[in-house]
Design a protein around this motif. Structure first.
Motif, short mmCIF file in Angstrom:
data_model
loop_
_atom_site.label_atom_id
_atom_site.label_comp_id
_atom_site.label_asym_id
_atom_site.label_seq_id
_atom_site.Cartn_x
_atom_site.Cartn_y
_atom_site.Cartn_z
N ALA A 1 0.82 -1.22 0.00
CA ALA A 1 0.00 0.00 0.00
C ALA A 1 0.85 1.27 0.00
CB ALA A 1 -0.91 -0.01 1.23
N ALA A 2 2.16 1.13 0.00
CA ALA A 2 3.01 2.31 0.16
C ALA A 2 3.18 3.08 -1.15
CB ALA A 2 4.37 1.88 0.67
N ASP A 3 3.16 4.41 -1.03
CA ASP A 3 3.51 5.27 -2.17
C ASP A 3 4.96 5.73 -2.06
OD1 ASP A 3 0.90 5.42 -3.45
OD2 ASP A 3 0.29 6.62 -1.72
N VAL A 4 5.37 6.06 -0.83
CA VAL A 4 6.72 6.58 -0.63
C VAL A 4 7.45 5.70 0.37
CG1 VAL A 4 8.09 8.53 0.25
CG2 VAL A 4 6.03 8.96 -1.14
N SER A 5 8.69 5.36 0.04
CA SER A 5 9.52 4.51 0.89
C SER A 5 10.63 5.36 1.51
CB SER A 5 10.11 3.40 0.01
OG SER A 5 11.29 2.86 0.54
N GLU A 6 10.57 5.54 2.83
CA GLU A 6 11.55 6.39 3.52
C GLU A 6 12.79 5.58 3.88
OE1 GLU A 6 11.16 9.69 4.86
OE2 GLU A 6 9.00 10.05 4.68
N GLN A 7 13.93 5.92 3.28
CA GLN A 7 15.20 5.23 3.55
C GLN A 7 16.21 6.32 3.86
OE1 GLN A 7 14.84 2.08 3.77
NE2 GLN A 7 12.89 1.89 2.70
N ILE A 8 16.10 6.89 5.06
CA ILE A 8 16.72 8.18 5.31
C ILE A 8 17.83 8.15 6.37
CG2 ILE A 8 14.61 9.34 4.55
CD1 ILE A 8 13.84 9.80 7.44
N SER A 9 18.46 7.00 6.51
CA SER A 9 19.59 6.87 7.44
C SER A 9 20.71 7.83 7.04
CB SER A 9 20.13 5.44 7.37
OG SER A 9 20.39 5.09 6.02
#
Ligand code: GL4
Length: 806
Positions: free
Chosen positions: A626-634
């Motif tokens: 269901a995701a639109d945006v994937s936060e990979q913010i390390s």
């Protein structure tokens, strides 16, 4: 496997009669689930036996993947899919008035791992079997999995995860394969026959290790490998010693709980004993099998056996193998050392210094005296050999026993022939920074194996709406060969296909929205951007940066209620280690910000925060499609690889990322135009470390937006966080923002603004999403394990063979 729907129904009914003396009409969901599980297990039992026999008969070299964590999640659908029975089962159950999906929910999530590391081990198990590779897992059967998380007043509360309460349908207890493991006491060397020295044990404790085997079913190939998990028991011979309940408890506690820590070391006695317990049991059973079935001289061991040390927790594989070869098999030290090095290989999963495992000499000596003696000898010989080749300092820095501690990573590197990182950037950093000293000594041992994911689970099983669109558009070959997802690239301008994919996403969003409403009573609109950050809670992963941005949006909206912006739902899933205070403080702050924002009528539902409790594999399966945006913010350089980044892109989410871990390779795969990159690069981060010019205070003083956001933590804007807000504020200002959130804040905000704009142009967004799906195939763990098999383990897939039932 072909199985007629009617036969399936009859078999299910029959199992219910046999196991529960019950007709279908009277059975509970629970009983039906167990009957179905038994049916499925029976369907692969012949293939399981035949696979095992085949490896033995053909003298196949096998790999044993030693991991203190495995995180398989639920297995019903995955087993059905791999057996080719998913559709039949679904139809048969529908005929009987049963919904497969809700039945599947009866299964307890098998959560014998913390996060990415354990889940990777399980993706590998699936892929090793699906590629027809001879490989088995070896680990611990914890009575309690990772804790269950609840929120009370916004705080995390941990409850025990009693996953075995109603039994585990997939496992088989194999009492006949139990082995004894010796710990504690004293060991001295005494002269034995022919003047040889042999260890003599005194006052040691004997633990009985009982294996529970679970079939790892390959995808439509009749291969079933074994995951062997060990449980501790009291051996009959020791019954007298354990008369008190407390004494028994202490012993049985050894395999009771999984250590709930990720990327953080916790040097406690029971953990060290856990590590030795599953290592010793595993290696003993491998050697027993080798002698009984393979029947080759022990000196040929490395031609038939490969052992993988997954992170340092199983590093005792090295001295334990030495113990068995020298003490029990009477090989010379040199011969044993040669074999051990050829058999062992090691993966490093982190560059976080606090995660590099070390044990005090004292503890190691007391707990595992023979292991310590052997490690001492390995260390002494290492120093002696290397002294002639390298400067004194370098040898001192890399030796195993240093400053009163045993360094498990050093032991793993020195005692194996391969050390790999889990993404290109991470492997490079191992060579250039973290393990640079070892790279000078053993340049040929270092290599990269970028992580991957079991794509069947993370696409076909979890995302049926998208899978149907893919079938219609590019045919079904992608299901077996995810590389074929590339065919989708031909449709990037085909509006009909884009619309269908968008429709599938909408369906998934609705399912998640319903779940959110049911579990949190928060109503979210599927028109909003579903912006997702799901992973363990850790300062370096920067969930807090996400929160800072949300607070900025909130303040913008309060100031200017007519602001033109996309609706957004920020979805979090994260557990904090129970002892990780700062991570728990962040959870509290996110929850309180959620309370504030979700209930503020000025916001008019334009931002919602949803923190779903108890993030685990099953919840990931609901969120990811269901995701639109994937936060990979390390912070760049800190995340070794990440794997949720791969799962999310495969499901059409757009990645918002720093150039960290495998995000770099995702950018290479989808191209700059189909990903949002922001923030410092790893080089810039290291420059800050060198010049020590980072000043969070300055960023705060000079940037009014940052100032306003941070002040919200201490000026009462966010209610109910008096202490927590102050702690967050101080961590950023007083303690100079260890993970450079404030430095990356502006570029993160900009990237988020661009995402908002892009989402406004739906066909533009849909095209990016399609390109992400089309390029997801590159991160299949099938490919990853094939590379391990070829480069490191030197094992070959089985030639195709057919079982009697197959
Ligand atoms: C981890 C890393 O943090 C993560 O980036 C990586 O994807 C995973 C599997 O390689 O291993 N290391 C530890 S410790 N926990 C992880 O999840």
């Amino acid at each position: 496997m072909v199985l007629d729907k009617e036969v399936f129904k009859e078999e299910l009914k029959q199992r219910l009669r046999e196991n529960y003396a019950m007709e279908l009409e009277d059975a509970s969901e629970h009983e039906i689930f167990y009957a179905l599980g038994a049916l499925v297990k029976a369907r692969y039992s012949d293939a399981w036996r035949d696979t095992w026999k085949y490896y033995v008969d053909k003298h196949k070299k096998q790999v044993y993947y030693f991991s203190i964590e495995f995180l398989p999640g639920r297995m019903l659908k995955s087993n059905l899919l791999n057996l080719g029975l998913l559709d039949t089962a679904r139809e048969a159950l529908t005929d009987l008035g049963i919904d497969l999906d809700s039945l599947a929910e009866v299964e307890k999530d098998m959560a014998l791992g913390n996060g990415g590391l354990g889940r990777l081990a399980s993706c590998f198990m699936d892929s090793i079997a699906s590629c027809g590779l001879p490989g088995n897992g070896n680990g611990i059967r914890y009575d309690y999995g990772l804790f269950k998380q609840r929120f009370v007043d916004g705080y995390q509360v941990e409850l025990p995860d009693e996953w075995l309460q109603s039994g585990n349908i997939w496992e088989i207890r194999r009492e006949s394969k139990a082995v004894d493991v010796r710990v504690g006491g004293h060991v001295y060397l005494a002269e034995a026959m022919e003047g040889k020295l042999k260890p003599v044990y005194e006052n040691e404790r004997i633990l009985r290790a009982v294996p529970y085997d679970t079939g790892m079913v390959g995808y439509e190939n009749n291969v079933v490998n074994t995951l062997r998990l060990w449980s501790v028991e009291i051996p009959d011979s020791e019954e007298d010693k354990y008369q008190s309940i407390q004494g028994r408890r202490e012993l049985e506690d050894l395999t009771a709980v999984l250590y709930p820590d990720d990327s953080n070391e916790h040097g406690r006695l029971i953990r060290l004993t856990q590590e030795y317990f599953f290592v010793s049991a595993g290696i003993q059973s491998i050697i027993r099998h080798y002698k009984k079935r393979v029947q080759k001289p022990i000196s040929n061991l490395s031609e038939y056996i490969s052992i993988h040390i997954n992170d340092t927790h199983p590093a005792l594989c090295v001295p334990e193998m030495m113990r068995i070869l020298v003490d029990e098999e009477d090989l010379s030290w040199e011969q044993a050392w040669d074999i051990t090095g050829k058999v062992m290989s090691y993966t490093n999963h982190t560059i976080m210094a606090e995660a590099l495992e070390k044990w005090s000499i004292d503890l190691m000596k007391r707990t595992l005296p023979r292991m310590y003696q052997i490690i001492e000898e390995i260390d002494a010989r290492y120093v002696q050999t290397m002294r002639e080749l390298h400067p004194h300092d370098l040898v001192e820095r890399t030796r195993i026993i240093r400053n009163g501690q045993v360094h498990m990573a050093h032991l793993s590197i020195i005692g194996s022939h391969s050390t790999n990182g889990v993404a290109k950037l991470h492997s490079d950093l191992l060579k250039s920074v973290v393990l640079h000293d070892f790279y000078i000594i053993y340049p040929d041992r270092f290599n990269n194996k970028t992580n991957g994911i079991a794509q069947r689970r993370w696409s076909q099983i979890v995302n049926e709406p998208m899978s149907s669109v893919l079938d219609e558009t590019i045919g079904k070959t992608w299901r077996k060969d995810p590389g074929d997802l590339k065919l989708l690239m031909n449709y990037q301008s085909d509006q009909a296909v884009l619309d269908k994919l968008a429709e599938a996403k909408k369906i998934n969003k609705q399912v998640l929205a319903d779940y959110i409403l049911e579990t949190t009573e928060i109503e979210v609109s599927t028109d909003a951007i579903f912006d997702v950050q799901i992973k363990r809670l850790h300062a370096y992963k920067r969930q807090l940066l996400n929160l800072l941005h949300i607070i900025k949006l909130y303040q913008d909206l309060k100031e200017n209620p007519d602001l033109d912006m996309q609706k957004r739902v920020f979805i979090f899933g994260a557990k904090a280690a129970p002892s990780y205070h700062y991570a728990k403080v962040i959870i509290k702050c996110i929850n309180e910000a959620a309370n504030l924002i979700n209930n503020d009528s000025d916001i008019k539902d334009r931002i919602k925060i949803v923190f779903l409790p108890n993030y685990n594999v099953s919840l990931a399966e609901k969120i990811i499609p269901a995701a639109d945006v994937s936060e990979q913010i390390s912070l760049a350089s800190k995340e070794a690889s990440g794997t949720s980044n791969m799962k999310l892109m495969l499901n059409g989410a757009i990645t918002l990322a720093t150039l960290d871990g495998a995000n770099v390779e995702i950018r290479d795969a989808v191209g700059d135009d189909n990903i949002y990159i922001f923030g410092l690069t790893e080089k810039e981060v290291y420059e800050y470390y060198e010049n020590q010019e980072y000043s969070a205070q300055q960023l705060y003083d000079e940037n009014p937006i940052i100032r306003r956001v941070l002040n919200a933590f201490i000026d009462g804007t966010i209610p109910n966080i008096v202490y927590e807000g102050r702690e967050i504020f101080d961590s950023l200002i007083k303690y100079n923002d260890e993970y450079f959130l404030l430095r990356d804040f502006d570029s993160y905000v900009k990237a988020q603004e661009e995402i908002g704009k892009a989402y406004g142009d739906q066909s533009f967004w849909q095209k990016m999403s399609l390109i992400n799906i089309a390029n997801g195939g590159r991160f299949s763990s099938d490919e990853t394990v094939r590379r391990y098999a070829e480069d490191i383990w030197k094992i070959e897939p089985k030639d195709s063979f057919v079982t009697e039932k197959g």
